[in-house]
Design an enzyme around this catalytic site. Structure first.
Site, PDB file in Angstrom:
ATOM      1  N   HIS A  85      -5.190   0.671  -6.613  1.00 43.48           N
ATOM      2  CA  HIS A  85      -5.305  -0.596  -5.938  1.00 43.48           C
ATOM      3  C   HIS A  85      -5.569  -1.647  -6.980  1.00 43.48           C
ATOM      4  O   HIS A  85      -5.942  -1.249  -8.219  1.00 43.48           O
ATOM      5  CB  HIS A  85      -6.411  -0.468  -5.186  1.00 43.48           C
ATOM      6  CG  HIS A  85      -6.602  -1.687  -4.119  1.00 43.48           C
ATOM      7  ND1 HIS A  85      -7.257  -2.792  -4.735  1.00 43.48           N
ATOM      8  CD2 HIS A  85      -6.366  -1.843  -3.000  1.00 43.48           C
ATOM      9  CE1 HIS A  85      -7.015  -3.575  -3.862  1.00 43.48           C
ATOM     10  NE2 HIS A  85      -6.816  -3.141  -2.649  1.00 43.48           N
ATOM     11  N   GLU A 157       1.446  -4.570  -2.324  1.00 43.87           N
ATOM     12  CA  GLU A 157       0.276  -5.550  -2.059  1.00 43.87           C
ATOM     13  C   GLU A 157       0.492  -6.654  -3.074  1.00 43.87           C
ATOM     14  O   GLU A 157      -0.008  -6.502  -4.277  1.00 43.87           O
ATOM     15  CB  GLU A 157      -1.016  -4.810  -1.872  1.00 43.87           C
ATOM     16  CG  GLU A 157      -1.152  -3.637  -0.879  1.00 43.87           C
ATOM     17  CD  GLU A 157      -2.650  -3.799  -0.779  1.00 43.87           C
ATOM     18  OE1 GLU A 157      -3.130  -3.383   0.352  1.00 43.87           O
ATOM     19  OE2 GLU A 157      -3.329  -3.053  -1.742  1.00 43.87           O
ATOM     20  N   SER A 194      -3.683  -9.566   3.327  1.00 45.97           N
ATOM     21  CA  SER A 194      -4.162 -10.459   4.662  1.00 45.97           C
ATOM     22  C   SER A 194      -3.458 -10.253   5.652  1.00 45.97           C
ATOM     23  O   SER A 194      -2.886 -11.238   6.509  1.00 45.97           O
ATOM     24  CB  SER A 194      -3.773 -12.211   4.091  1.00 45.97           C
ATOM     25  OG  SER A 194      -4.664 -12.210   3.144  1.00 45.97           O
TER      26      SER A 194
HETATM   27  P1  PGA Z   1      -6.585  -7.580   2.786  1.00 47.17           P
HETATM   28  O1  PGA Z   1      -6.844  -6.393   1.695  1.00 47.17           O
HETATM   29  O2  PGA Z   1      -6.101  -6.916   3.964  1.00 47.17           O
HETATM   30  O3  PGA Z   1      -8.021  -7.939   3.112  1.00 47.17           O
HETATM   31  O4  PGA Z   1      -5.950  -8.837   2.097  1.00 47.17           O
HETATM   32  C1  PGA Z   1      -5.664  -5.390   1.553  1.00 47.17           C
HETATM   33  C2  PGA Z   1      -6.355  -4.357   0.486  1.00 47.17           C
HETATM   34  O5  PGA Z   1      -6.599  -4.720  -0.636  1.00 47.17           O
HETATM   35  O6  PGA Z   1      -5.700  -3.249   0.423  1.00 47.17           O
END
Ligand code: PGA
Length: 233
Positions: A85, A157, A194
């Site tokens: 991540h 992401e 998000s």
């Molecule tokens: P978020 O985070 O949905 O709050 O943007 C996603 C993630 O970090 O896996």
């Protein structure tokens, strides 16, 4: 369709108990995966979700103070584990080599890795998205068999989208997912950053998305339920 929830470092033991009561109400044909914080893994008891972890040690069991091995996660019936991540790459200085080792440890223990990849805003603006993703992907899968590559789940992401409320255009997401498919044609690809109950109608137009990795939304069971319902419609 896969919905993976990343609780990050949220929810105390007491909060988690109440939280699970809320999640119990979510009924779906989709594959639901909950990745709680490490301690709450021991408290997990949902039947409508599979269990995931947010991180794993690159080492085996042994004299590695503070580490938790894939073998130990397996003993708690963990079936999935987020790896690489961006928050770990950034704050824990996780390297490409470490991420590759973690993925191998997970496969050795029959846990499915969810590999997170994504570019910063600066990298996007300088046209480096594919270059960055290529490095993150190829280094992560270097020691995998073809069967493992197919099993690996990738979560795209964009770092600038995580927790910011800003999401890329559908065109940009499509382009990037197509690129990922050129490297891993058979892997499931999730979108993360998000994603919520307000933008899911737009996101779900992208057929290449096999699911979502949800951070902020994972902590709001009511909104999460709306998201799931809209996605299933
Ligand atoms: P978020 O985070 O949905 O709050 O943007 C996603 C993630 O970090 O896996």
């Amino acid at each position: 369709m896969i919905i993976a929830l990343n609780n990050k470092s949220n929810l105390t033991k007491q909060d988690f108990e109440k939280y699970q009561e809320e999640l119990k109400k979510i009924n779906s044909e989709m594959q639901l995966i909950l990745c709680p914080n490490l301690l709450n893994i021991g408290e997990f008891h949902l039947e409508n979700f599979k269990l995931g972890a947010q991180n794993v040690s690159e080492t085996t069991d042994g004299a590695y103070t503070g580490e938790v091995s894939a073998n130990q996660l397996k003993s708690y019936e963990v079936e999935y584990c987020i790896v690489g991540h961006s928050e770990r790459r950034m704050y824990q200085k996780e390297t490409l080599e470490t991420i590759s080792k973690k993925i191998n440890k997970l496969f050795e223990n029959e846990i499915t890795p969810i590999l997170c990849i994504g570019e910063t805003l600066e990298e996007k603006e300088s046209g480096k998205v594919e270059e960055i993703l290529l490095t993150e992907l190829t280094t992560a899968i270097v020691n995998l068999t073809e069967a493992e590559k197919d099993k690996l789940i990738v979560a795209y992401e964009p770092i600038w989208s995580i927790g910011t409320g800003i999401i890329p255009s559908n065109e940009d997401i499509k382009k990037t997912l197509k690129f990922i498919k050129t490297i891993l044609p058979n892997s499931k690809i999730l979108y993360g950053g998000s994603a919520n109950e307000n933008n899911i109608d737009t996101l779900k137009e992208i057929e290449l998305i096999d699911g979502y990795l949800l951070g902020g939304l994972s902590l709001k069971p009511n909104d999460l339920e709306k998201f799931v319902n809209k996605l299933e419609k």
